[in-house]
Design an enzyme around this catalytic site. Sequence first.
Site, PDB file in Angstrom:
ATOM      1  N   GLU A  50       0.859  -1.187   0.000  1.00 17.64           N
ATOM      2  CA  GLU A  50       0.000   0.000   0.000  1.00 17.64           C
ATOM      3  C   GLU A  50       0.904   1.249   0.000  1.00 17.64           C
ATOM      4  O   GLU A  50       1.988   1.230   0.597  1.00 17.64           O
ATOM      5  CB  GLU A  50      -0.850  -0.019   1.283  1.00 17.64           C
ATOM      6  N   ASN A 110      -7.097   5.800  -1.681  1.00 19.57           N
ATOM      7  CA  ASN A 110      -5.950   4.937  -1.399  1.00 19.57           C
ATOM      8  C   ASN A 110      -6.076   3.782  -2.388  1.00 19.57           C
ATOM      9  O   ASN A 110      -6.916   2.901  -2.210  1.00 19.57           O
ATOM     10  CB  ASN A 110      -6.046   4.455   0.056  1.00 19.57           C
ATOM     11  N   CYS A 172      -4.749  -3.106   3.093  1.00 17.63           N
ATOM     12  CA  CYS A 172      -4.460  -2.901   4.502  1.00 17.63           C
ATOM     13  C   CYS A 172      -5.632  -3.181   5.444  1.00 17.63           C
ATOM     14  O   CYS A 172      -5.943  -4.328   5.695  1.00 17.63           O
ATOM     15  CB  CYS A 172      -3.921  -1.499   4.719  1.00 17.63           C
ATOM     16  N   ASN A 197       0.337  -0.926   5.295  1.00 14.86           N
ATOM     17  CA  ASN A 197       1.241  -0.096   6.097  1.00 14.86           C
ATOM     18  C   ASN A 197       0.652  -0.127   7.502  1.00 14.86           C
ATOM     19  O   ASN A 197      -0.338   0.572   7.747  1.00 14.86           O
ATOM     20  CB  ASN A 197       1.262   1.368   5.641  1.00 14.86           C
TER      21      ASN A 197
HETATM   22  N1  ING Z   1      -3.278   0.581   8.612  1.00 16.24           N
HETATM   23  C1  ING Z   1      -3.677  -0.126   9.709  1.00 16.24           C
HETATM   24  C2  ING Z   1      -4.274  -1.498   9.420  1.00 16.24           C
HETATM   25  O1  ING Z   1      -5.460  -1.716   9.401  1.00 16.24           O
HETATM   26  C3  ING Z   1      -4.333  -0.094  11.928  1.00 16.24           C
HETATM   27  C4  ING Z   1      -4.519   0.641  10.653  1.00 16.24           C
HETATM   28  C5  ING Z   1      -3.102  -0.102  12.549  1.00 16.24           C
HETATM   29  C6  ING Z   1      -5.377  -0.811  12.448  1.00 16.24           C
HETATM   30  C7  ING Z   1      -2.913  -0.826  13.719  1.00 16.24           C
HETATM   31  C8  ING Z   1      -5.216  -1.550  13.630  1.00 16.24           C
HETATM   32  C9  ING Z   1      -3.986  -1.561  14.246  1.00 16.24           C
HETATM   33  O2  ING Z   1      -3.456  -2.387   9.286  1.00 16.24           O
HETATM   34  C10 ING Z   1      -3.920   0.841   7.443  1.00 16.24           C
HETATM   35  N2  ING Z   1      -3.222   1.579   6.565  1.00 16.24           N
HETATM   36  O3  ING Z   1      -5.053   0.461   7.231  1.00 16.24           O
END
Ligand code: ING
Length: 311
Positions: A50, A110, A172, A197
Amino acid sequence: MSSSPRVIRVAAGQLGPIQREESRAEVVQRLVALLEEAADRGVELIVYPELALTTFFPRWYTEDVSGHDHFYETSMPGAETQPLFDAAKAHNIGFALGYAELTPDGERFNTTVLVERDGTTVAKYRKVHIPGHDSNEPWRAFQHLERRYFQESHEGFNVHRAFGGIMGMATCNDRRWPETYREMGLQGVELIAIGYNTPIHYAPDPGQNALQGFHNHLCMQAGAYQNGTWVIGVAKCGTEEGVEMLAESAIIAPSGEIVAQAVTTGDELVVADCDLDWCADYKNTLFDFDTYRRPEIYHRTGSQKGVVHPD
Ligand code: ING
């Protein structure tokens, strides 16, 4: 006697951190280096993460959303990404590339583009599940302002005939929602490319930090198994502008087994031969949807948004 298996050699093109000041030209050189290593190893499809062209800019708040415009692409390919498209076509390798898309109408997505081995664009996917928050939250060590800088796509999860099979994409946070996989499973998907990411630190509940790797593989392995599809999960990882991002890119079989995974937090090529005919072993037995699913019973999952508690 079954026909010859439809085996495609696939690579996860994991990227280490991209720092804020790194130019797109420098990043494209890294992407091309991974692609050339993939070519040496007979790879036919390489999946990149991503937002693979820039640092994860939603970690910083700007008063005006246009303050991050320089992190978006207004054309794909553009002048700076054309060398990647050229190298891929020269090596007869297809790829999936995540990037921030700014449309002529000023819409922000995105996005991931899927390109076939002959250089033709198969499809674009725009991220459906947008995590994080949309306003400044200075209490956080770093922000996760995806809901400020990207719109939720209304285009859904589509599949595409390419690479000798039925291909899908997700991005993601999408990988954490079972609906993502089932929407494509109901279209016969055989391989889903998922870039991510993922910061290790999750500010709303730091107790989850230690489980980020477990949760990452858990949801992709479940999605693969429950829909009889390959899943290629690919990280941009390492310490990016002081933020530790999860690595552990993985190639997951329709059985749910991890057949190959990254062992570094940098640029790394993870390669596996994916037999697309393996999907049928699950789609035609345990997960024969047409025989066993009960959509007339599933009143809530497609129509209800949030939880409705009993009286
Ligand atoms: N990043 C994260 C994901 O879903 C996140 C957001 C981070 C959710 C940590 C939960 C814990 O992997 C993206 N870019 O969606």
